[in-house]
Design an enzyme around this catalytic site. Sequence first.
Site, mmCIF file in Angstrom:
data_model
loop_
_atom_site.group_PDB
_atom_site.id
_atom_site.type_symbol
_atom_site.label_atom_id
_atom_site.label_comp_id
_atom_site.label_asym_id
_atom_site.label_seq_id
_atom_site.Cartn_x
_atom_site.Cartn_y
_atom_site.Cartn_z
ATOM 1 N N GLU A 123 -9.262 5.331 -8.480
ATOM 2 C CA GLU A 123 -9.555 5.868 -7.146
ATOM 3 C C GLU A 123 -9.339 7.377 -7.193
ATOM 4 O OE1 GLU A 123 -7.392 4.096 -3.923
ATOM 5 O OE2 GLU A 123 -8.236 2.103 -4.245
ATOM 6 N N HIS A 153 0.022 3.973 1.173
ATOM 7 C CA HIS A 153 -0.153 4.702 2.430
ATOM 8 C C HIS A 153 0.997 4.431 3.392
ATOM 9 C CE1 HIS A 153 -4.038 6.563 1.653
ATOM 10 N NE2 HIS A 153 -4.384 5.451 1.030
ATOM 11 N N SER A 188 0.833 -1.209 0.000
ATOM 12 C CA SER A 188 0.000 0.000 0.000
ATOM 13 C C SER A 188 0.866 1.257 0.000
ATOM 14 C CB SER A 188 -0.907 0.029 1.221
ATOM 15 O OG SER A 188 -1.461 1.331 1.358
HETATM 16 ZN ZN LIG Z 1 -5.698 5.437 -0.604
#
Ligand SMILES: [Zn+2]
Length: 350
Positions: free
Chosen positions: A316, A266, A264
């Site tokens: 996204e 993040h 990820s």
């Molecule tokens: Zn995200």
Amino acid sequence: MKNKQISLFSAILLIAIIVILAVSTVFLMQTDKINKQYEVEKAITPTPSLAPPQLYAKATEPLLRMGSISNEVKDLQQKLKDLGYYDGDIDGQFGSGTKNAVILFQKQHELTADGLAGKSTLNMLYSEKAHKIVVTPEPILPDVKKEELPMLVNRTTPIADNYAPDDLITISSLLDEKLAIIKDEGEKASKVAVVALSEMLKAAHADGLTTWQISEGYRTMEEQKELFEKRKAEYESGEETGNNMSAEEATKNATKDVAPPNTSEHQTGLAFDITVPGKSFADTKQAKWLSKNCWEYGFIIRYQLGKEHITGFNPEPWHIRYVGKQHSIFMRDADIALEEYLQLQQNKAN
Ligand SMILES: [Zn+2]
């Protein structure tokens, strides 16, 4: 008796003649009137000529289009040439070269780019607002050292187990609370990304968009693992689909929704999920603003429509990733994903 019969016949004949004469007179008068009217009308209405073939517009029509041949087209070509939109012959023939030049002119003057030189296009062209062509140069690949390139984290390039950004801060310590709601008090991110986020949100507020929420920032490997395991469990138990799944199947399905641990973005501390409370983000003005402007502040829309096969993620619009302005501007101008950008940089280095 015989005389009487003759005189009766004469009387009928006479009446008949009178009636015929009267009717004829009225008819002739009527015809004469129509003829006179026709003559008058003929004088005002010009004799119609053969209609021009549909493809060819008459020279006197204000609309010039593909197929038009006239002096007006010549003027149009000359004007477009003077302004740099047209480089063909000044022959008065509206062909595809002229059409493309008109489209180019229309695009740069906020007109409907239909390639038809109608009233609005011609008015603009011959007005003081008409400007020379603006040529956008091919984007130049930033010349940076390998270590200055943005970090890549995706499904096939996991981040190191022990990775932690060295400039982690609490977002609220730097971001003015008027700029955005921070969903989790204490949410962290890399300082360099928060500084850029703050600048970007100030600009958005100045443009009249004042409602923003930061839903996600930095995630540790443990947090990502937790998220992933939670999703996997939902598939295994049947909570998600109504059918129990094997661990293997559940992993496969969860992978589609949540990045497995270490894959990820993040975890870099450089990504944010931006939302608008109570709304589907993709449909908001904020989403439109972000996709148009984030690049100027060093962010990219990381997972874009049409790039799924490269990024491995569905679009996204809420997920932005800080990469630095020179890189983000290039990726915007070249319309490429981070993976493609790093490939270009690698090709250049080799
Ligand atoms: Zn995200």
